[in-house]
Design an enzyme around this catalytic site. Structure first.
Site, PDB file in Angstrom:
ATOM      1  N   HIS A 158       0.811  -1.228   0.000  1.00  0.00           N
ATOM      2  CA  HIS A 158       0.000   0.000   0.000  1.00  0.00           C
ATOM      3  C   HIS A 158       0.847   1.283   0.000  1.00  0.00           C
ATOM      4  O   HIS A 158       0.762   2.130   0.873  1.00  0.00           O
ATOM      5  CB  HIS A 158      -1.122  -0.002   1.029  1.00  0.00           C
ATOM      6  CG  HIS A 158      -0.790  -0.296   2.465  1.00  0.00           C
ATOM      7  ND1 HIS A 158       0.142   0.390   3.161  1.00  0.00           N
ATOM      8  CD2 HIS A 158      -1.316  -1.195   3.322  1.00  0.00           C
ATOM      9  CE1 HIS A 158       0.179  -0.059   4.401  1.00  0.00           C
ATOM     10  NE2 HIS A 158      -0.680  -1.036   4.521  1.00  0.00           N
ATOM     11  N   HIS A 199      -4.873  -9.848  14.138  1.00  0.00           N
ATOM     12  CA  HIS A 199      -5.024  -8.586  13.396  1.00  0.00           C
ATOM     13  C   HIS A 199      -5.897  -8.830  12.173  1.00  0.00           C
ATOM     14  O   HIS A 199      -5.714  -9.813  11.453  1.00  0.00           O
ATOM     15  CB  HIS A 199      -3.619  -8.125  12.998  1.00  0.00           C
ATOM     16  CG  HIS A 199      -3.542  -6.842  12.244  1.00  0.00           C
ATOM     17  ND1 HIS A 199      -4.482  -5.841  12.309  1.00  0.00           N
ATOM     18  CD2 HIS A 199      -2.572  -6.376  11.396  1.00  0.00           C
ATOM     19  CE1 HIS A 199      -4.113  -4.833  11.540  1.00  0.00           C
ATOM     20  NE2 HIS A 199      -2.967  -5.139  10.973  1.00  0.00           N
ATOM     21  N   GLU A 208      -6.190  -6.991   9.343  1.00  0.00           N
ATOM     22  CA  GLU A 208      -5.718  -6.597   8.008  1.00  0.00           C
ATOM     23  C   GLU A 208      -5.484  -7.856   7.169  1.00  0.00           C
ATOM     24  O   GLU A 208      -5.006  -8.884   7.651  1.00  0.00           O
ATOM     25  CB  GLU A 208      -4.443  -5.743   8.106  1.00  0.00           C
ATOM     26  CG  GLU A 208      -4.181  -4.997   6.805  1.00  0.00           C
ATOM     27  CD  GLU A 208      -3.184  -3.836   6.937  1.00  0.00           C
ATOM     28  OE1 GLU A 208      -2.519  -3.696   7.971  1.00  0.00           O
ATOM     29  OE2 GLU A 208      -3.087  -3.064   5.957  1.00  0.00           O
ATOM     30  N   ASP A 263      -3.530  -9.061   4.988  1.00  0.00           N
ATOM     31  CA  ASP A 263      -2.293  -9.827   4.809  1.00  0.00           C
ATOM     32  C   ASP A 263      -2.170 -10.924   5.877  1.00  0.00           C
ATOM     33  O   ASP A 263      -1.384 -11.854   5.722  1.00  0.00           O
ATOM     34  CB  ASP A 263      -1.046  -8.926   4.801  1.00  0.00           C
ATOM     35  CG  ASP A 263      -1.000  -7.928   5.936  1.00  0.00           C
ATOM     36  OD1 ASP A 263      -2.049  -7.579   6.481  1.00  0.00           O
ATOM     37  OD2 ASP A 263       0.119  -7.491   6.274  1.00  0.00           O
ATOM     38  N   HIS A 280      -1.187  -1.391  14.613  1.00  0.00           N
ATOM     39  CA  HIS A 280      -1.543  -0.076  14.108  1.00  0.00           C
ATOM     40  C   HIS A 280      -3.012   0.045  13.674  1.00  0.00           C
ATOM     41  O   HIS A 280      -3.385   1.057  13.071  1.00  0.00           O
ATOM     42  CB  HIS A 280      -0.629   0.271  12.912  1.00  0.00           C
ATOM     43  CG  HIS A 280      -0.853  -0.654  11.728  1.00  0.00           C
ATOM     44  ND1 HIS A 280      -1.114  -0.174  10.477  1.00  0.00           N
ATOM     45  CD2 HIS A 280      -0.913  -1.995  11.630  1.00  0.00           C
ATOM     46  CE1 HIS A 280      -1.272  -1.188   9.629  1.00  0.00           C
ATOM     47  NE2 HIS A 280      -1.163  -2.296  10.321  1.00  0.00           N
ATOM     48  N   ASP A 339       2.224  -7.412  13.657  1.00  0.00           N
ATOM     49  CA  ASP A 339       2.984  -6.430  12.882  1.00  0.00           C
ATOM     50  C   ASP A 339       4.166  -5.832  13.661  1.00  0.00           C
ATOM     51  O   ASP A 339       5.177  -5.446  13.063  1.00  0.00           O
ATOM     52  CB  ASP A 339       2.072  -5.281  12.434  1.00  0.00           C
ATOM     53  CG  ASP A 339       1.235  -5.632  11.213  1.00  0.00           C
ATOM     54  OD1 ASP A 339       1.625  -6.552  10.470  1.00  0.00           O
ATOM     55  OD2 ASP A 339       0.200  -4.985  11.003  1.00  0.00           O
ATOM     56  N   TYR A 354       9.931  -0.391   8.352  1.00  0.00           N
ATOM     57  CA  TYR A 354       8.573  -0.835   8.695  1.00  0.00           C
ATOM     58  C   TYR A 354       7.965   0.119   9.727  1.00  0.00           C
ATOM     59  O   TYR A 354       6.821   0.566   9.600  1.00  0.00           O
ATOM     60  CB  TYR A 354       8.617  -2.270   9.240  1.00  0.00           C
ATOM     61  CG  TYR A 354       7.260  -2.894   9.308  1.00  0.00           C
ATOM     62  CD1 TYR A 354       6.744  -3.619   8.239  1.00  0.00           C
ATOM     63  CD2 TYR A 354       6.463  -2.729  10.430  1.00  0.00           C
ATOM     64  CE1 TYR A 354       5.484  -4.153   8.288  1.00  0.00           C
ATOM     65  CE2 TYR A 354       5.195  -3.264  10.490  1.00  0.00           C
ATOM     66  CZ  TYR A 354       4.720  -3.977   9.416  1.00  0.00           C
ATOM     67  OH  TYR A 354       3.458  -4.505   9.463  1.00  0.00           O
ATOM     68  N   HIS A 412       5.695 -10.494   9.965  1.00  0.00           N
ATOM     69  CA  HIS A 412       6.439 -10.251   8.717  1.00  0.00           C
ATOM     70  C   HIS A 412       7.932 -10.450   8.979  1.00  0.00           C
ATOM     71  O   HIS A 412       8.467  -9.939   9.977  1.00  0.00           O
ATOM     72  CB  HIS A 412       6.259  -8.800   8.235  1.00  0.00           C
ATOM     73  CG  HIS A 412       4.861  -8.445   7.854  1.00  0.00           C
ATOM     74  ND1 HIS A 412       4.248  -8.925   6.717  1.00  0.00           N
ATOM     75  CD2 HIS A 412       3.948  -7.642   8.454  1.00  0.00           C
ATOM     76  CE1 HIS A 412       3.022  -8.426   6.630  1.00  0.00           C
ATOM     77  NE2 HIS A 412       2.811  -7.648   7.683  1.00  0.00           N
TER      78      HIS A 412
END
Ligand code: FEO
Length: 387
Positions: A24, A78, A80, A82, A144, A163, A191, A222
């Protein structure tokens, strides 16, 4: 493709996104991974999943150590996509599995996957026993997204941090003692700068909560798993969350006919003369996400643009929009640029930098082409103003 043991009965079963170059808007030159972890106990638990297009890879890795249909719990730290993108497929493969998530995660996953998942919300401090292991859930909202939580496994002293502490690195290596530490730290900084930076206060709270835990391994969602340099990454996060700066100056600019570049060099010379670590970063050759990485610990932010059609250049405008969103704090800023007749750009840049809450040096605005005397005067004046 195989699972990789990180402890007895605990496996990395993630997906490697070798070709990812943009996350993104953030340039991911080294690709990334989406880390999922499988814990085999009396009950089998999967911690997070992967982007949907890497689901087959994750399933293959799970199959190398367990039957995916036998998964009892999926912990979704999380929402999100991904990390949650493969939940609907897993829900079909393991229909009796319960998906544990934060209360905000429950709302987020319901909105993302309206066809229905077997969700159960867990509150702060709640635990889950699966036999030999007890999972502790720690809510970390806005690190986040509102739904973020991390999961701690005290019996193995592993923090599944999602994250937090992650890095966008695709690699054959999984652990920080197998890969170049400088690269891991640089990617962790990038990051933080591009994903986590606006949430420094929440990061401080999460670090305070983590400080009470006995952590031997940090398993992020990640990149590389931390098992040797935990003190280094924790300390770096504390510095970054505290907006700690050093004697470092960034001179960020774009130029039309070299005049703004000449001013940028005169400004950089002043910082160099005062002993600052000084980086001259043209927006024609540096991606905004790489500039943000350098900006994390820079005391001075200088931004320059000539005037084009009564405005700053679009590259400068894009950078300032990105900077304002990520909102690093406690900096000193300077606006500069050249112009022909209108000259609006310098004031426009200054307004954005002021709106970020920065202390401002007097702006520098030069008509047409600065000569050698003018450039020397810029350097000499600025040298006196730098503290
Ligand atoms: Fe890696 Fe916020 O997702």
């Amino acid at each position: 493709m195989k699972a990789i043991a990180i402890k007895d009965n605990i496996y990395w079963v993630g997906g490697i996104d070798w070709d990812l170059r943009n996350f993104h808007g953030y340039l991911t030159q080294r690709g990334s991974t989406y880390n999922a972890y499988l814990v085999i106990d009396k009950k089998i638990t999967l911690i997070d999943t992967v982007k949907r297009y890497l689901c087959d890879e994750m399933i293959e890795r799970i199959q190398s150590v367990a039957d995916p249909s036998k998964i009892d719990y999926i912990i979704s730290n999380h929402v999100e996509m991904d990390h949650s993108g493969s939940l609907p497929i897993l829900a079909e493969i393991a229909p009796t599995a319960t998906i544990l998530t934060s209360p905000s995660g429950h709302k987020g996953l319901t909105a993302h996957y309206p066809s229905g998942l077997n969700l159960k919300a867990v509150g702060a401090g709640e635990t889950l026993s699966t036999g030999a292991y007890t999972y502790h859930f720690v809510l970390t909202p806005m690190v986040h997204w509102p739904d973020n939580m991390v999961t701690y496994l005290p019996e193995e002293r592993i923090l599944f941090s999602n994250d937090a502490f992650g890095q966008h690195i695709a690699s054959a290596e999984r652990f920080d003692d197998e890969y170049l530490l400088d690269i891991i730290m640089q990617e962790a900084r990038k990051y933080y700068a591009n994903i986590v930076l606006p949430y420094g206060e929440q990061v401080k709270k999460a670090l305070a909560a983590a400080s009470s835990l006995n952590i031997e391994t940090i398993a992020p969602s990640h990149g590389i798993i931390w098992r040797k340099n935990i003190g280094a990454i924790m300390s770096a996060y504390a510095d970054w969350a505290g907006n700690k700066t050093s004697d470092k100056a960034l001179v960020i600019y774009d130029t039309m006919w070299e005049s703004t570049r000449k001013i940028a060099r005169a400004i950089a010379r002043a910082f160099e003369n005062r002993g600052f670590r000084t980086l001259l970063m043209s927006l024609q050759t540096n991606h905004i996400s790489d500039i943000m990485t350098e900006l994390v610990d820079a005391k001075y932010i200088c931004v320059g643009s000539p005037t084009l059609n009564n405005n700053m250049l679009p590259t400068v405008s894009a950078f300032l929009t990105y900077l304002k969103g990520l909102a690093p704090k406690n900096r000193i800023a300077l606006s500069f640029g050249s112009f022909g007749w209108g000259g609006q750009s310098v004031g426009q840049v200054e307004e954005v930098l002021k709106s970020c809450g920065y202390a401002m040096l007097e702006s520098i605005k030069i008509k047409y082409i600065p000569d050698a005397d003018t450039l020397n005067r810029i350097t000499e004046k600025l040298e006196k103003e730098i503290s």
